[in-house]
Design an enzyme around this catalytic site. Structure first.
Site, short mmCIF file in Angstrom:
data_model
loop_
_atom_site.label_atom_id
_atom_site.label_comp_id
_atom_site.label_asym_id
_atom_site.label_seq_id
_atom_site.Cartn_x
_atom_site.Cartn_y
_atom_site.Cartn_z
CG ASP A 82 -0.21 -0.70 2.47
OD1 ASP A 82 1.05 -0.38 2.53
OD2 ASP A 82 -0.86 -0.97 3.26
CG HIS A 432 -2.09 -7.84 -1.07
ND1 HIS A 432 -3.23 -7.94 -1.14
CD2 HIS A 432 -2.01 -6.66 -0.38
CE1 HIS A 432 -3.99 -6.89 -0.58
NE2 HIS A 432 -3.11 -6.03 -0.12
CG ASP A 484 0.83 -16.66 -6.65
OD1 ASP A 484 0.89 -15.54 -6.38
OD2 ASP A 484 1.41 -16.85 -7.66
CD GLU A 493 0.47 -5.95 2.49
OE1 GLU A 493 0.39 -4.81 2.17
OE2 GLU A 493 -0.36 -6.53 3.23
#
Length: 534
Positions: A82, A432, A484, A493
């Site tokens: 993020d 991710h 995955d 992540e």
């Protein structure tokens, strides 16, 4: 002798341990793993990217960070997939990168990667200099985790809040102040050795101010910056960070006052009391216990009291090492968990962060044991005080266990999958990660809206357009099974602090393999990196 007068030179005993491990060495290319690990940090950069940026699918981002508060907070690292800049894990990342270079800088230089390692450290420390705007003010976060997670956008397209948060005398944050002090102190040693005395002095100046701030105005940072509680809460409090920072400042300055701080507060702050099975961005006890143990090797003029307390630190370091290796008496209550295939398993969410940190600490501690010519002791807590503990392992076995964890990450596991992205043939393809899962900003500058990315990229079954090379993902579950899928964020992540300690581990193992093959060290230069290149 402190680090001021020179780096800890691995003794001849360490070389002997390395040679003894020849038969068990794995057929992994640790040099390749090292190079790719350092590349990953370029994918995590925030701010205006340099001309020599190697990850070309990234672009400039966060160019107005801090503008709302009237401070320049452009730069630094995004912690994971993020776009929030969290100060505590970012500082820990830089500390571990710096420690890797301090321990294994010659090996990194021999691989031709020292310049990249210094770049990775400096990208973080340049940001910390900006964030430390006053002796008692540190900006600790940019962005809001809740709103950020609501969107799936490239960092170049961010529309979420970039509000900045700080700690100060009225709203203290000792954990983040002390960890940032540790990072800047460790980095100051790195850059002093690299020949940049001016930058090293600047970092040390900030480190000393931040330590004084964190110690004088004590308080938990997640009580002052409450928005961080859902993401990076402090479970161990701030006393471990204060001890950790004091030891790093002692190494950086050689000043007795910092060593005295770690010695005088060892009991009250838990440094010689906490016996732990994990080391992380939150819980620093095992790391500071290993760091204190190294002083028994490096310092030649310790007082009897200092040596006694440092030995207490070392006994707790041995508990941690014994726990990782499953050698502590008392069963599961005193030993770290394992998967059926032997991977350390602490928690389901991003477990490989604990594995990479353990691999690093055990690698460093094996060198300590070699230098001291001592075995690893795992005493029974119920044994009589005068009963000597039997030797549980030698230095070679400790290093071998660290190698086994690194090899698992590189693909020696039941899934035959490398959890270092880009290494080997099979590795996670759906990490991710907002930027890696979206179209390259360099090729497609059409704006991606907040929710648009969920439909176009997050939910897609296709592989990510870009490999997040060098990222260590969260890893498999407790049964060695890995999914995955971008939605399996606990496993797919990656975080900066997963990869940072592996820089040191891969460097040490690369040297181990070279010695196993009987090769001479390749020509390398540890000469200063030009300031213009940094």
């Amino acid at each position: 002798m402190s680090d001021v007068s020179g780096r800890f030179v691995v003794a001849a005993a360490v070389v002997a341990v390395s040679l003894a491990m020849a038969a068990a060495a794995a057929a992994h290319d640790y040099g390749e793993a090292l190079s790719k690990s350092l590349l990953y940090f370029e994918a995590q950069r925030s701010g205006r990217l340099p001309y020599n940026q190697r990850v070309r699918w990234r672009g400039h981002s966060g160019l107005t960070d801090g503008l709302e508060q009237g401070v320049d907070l452009v730069g630094g690292y995004y912690d994971a997939g993020d776009h929030v800049k969290f100060g505590l894990p970012m500082a820990f990342t830089v500390t571990m990168l710096s420690w890797s270079v301090l321990e294994y800088g010659e090996e990194i230089a021999a691989a031709g990667e020292l310049g990249h390692a210094l770049h990775a450290i400096k990208w973080g420390t340049d940001y910390f200099i900006k964030a430390h705007t006053h002796p008692n003010v540190l900006w600790t976060q940019v962005g809001d985790g809740d709103s950020d997670h609501y969107c799936w956008q490239r960092p170049e397209d961010m529309t979420t809040s970039r509000h900045a948060y700080k700690v100060d005398a009225e709203n203290p944050g000792s954990e983040v102040a002390a960890e940032t002090a540790a990072a800047m102190a460790a980095a100051s040693i790195v850059f002093r050795r690299a020949g940049d005395a001016h930058y090293a002095h600047l970092l040390l100046h900030h480190a000393q101010q931040l330590f004084e701030f964190g110690d004088k105005y004590r308080g938990r940072y997640d009580e002052s910056v409450e928005v961080v509680k859902n993401y990076y809460p402090s479970s161990s409090g701030y006393k471990d960070e204060l001890l950790w920072a004091a030891l790093w400042l002692h190494r950086a300055t050689g000043r007795r006052e910092y060593l005295d701080y770690a010695v005088d507060n060892a009991d009250d702050f838990g440094g010689t009391g906490w016996a732990v099975s994990e080391f992380s961005w939150d819980i620093k006890y095992a790391g500071l216990q290993v760091l204190a143990s190294k002083l028994l090797v490096e310092e030649k003029h310790l007082s009897s009291q200092q040596r006694e307390v440092l030995e207490k630190y070392r006994s707790k370091a041995e508990y941690y090492v014994c726990s990782c290796m499953g050698r502590n008496p008392g069963g599961a209550a005193h030993n770290a968990g394992r998967t059926p295939a032997g991977l350390l398993f602490i928690r389901p969410w991003n477990n490989l962060q604990y594995v990479s940190n353990a691999a690093f600490l055990l690698t460093v501690y094996s060198d300590v044991l070699s230098y001291l010519s001592l075995p690893l002791l795992c005493p029974d807590p119920d044994a009589a005080a005068d009963e000597a503990a039997p030797a549980a392992a030698d230095a070679g076995e400790v290093l071998e266990f660290a190698r086994s964890q690194a090899d698992y990450i590189l693909g020696t596991n039941p899934m035959a999958t490398s959890y270092l992205v880009g290494y080997g043939e099979a590795y996670p393809r759906r990490v991710h990660h907002r930027a890696a899962s979206s179209a390259s900003y360099a090729r497609d500058r059409d704006f991606i809206g907040c929710l648009q990315g969920f439909d176009s990229w997050y939910s897609a079954a296709a592989e990510n357009p870009h490999d997040l090379v060098g990222a260590v993902v969260g890893g498999p579950n407790g049964n060695d099974v890995f999914t995955d899928h971008r939605g399996a964020y606990m496993q797919t992540e990656a975080c900066t602090y997963n990869t940072a300690p592996m820089v040191g581990v891969f460097s040490r193992l690369m040297e181990l393999e070279r010695r196993r093959r009987g090769e001479d060290a390749p020509p390398s230069s540890t000469s200063p990196v030009a300031e213009d290149d940094l």
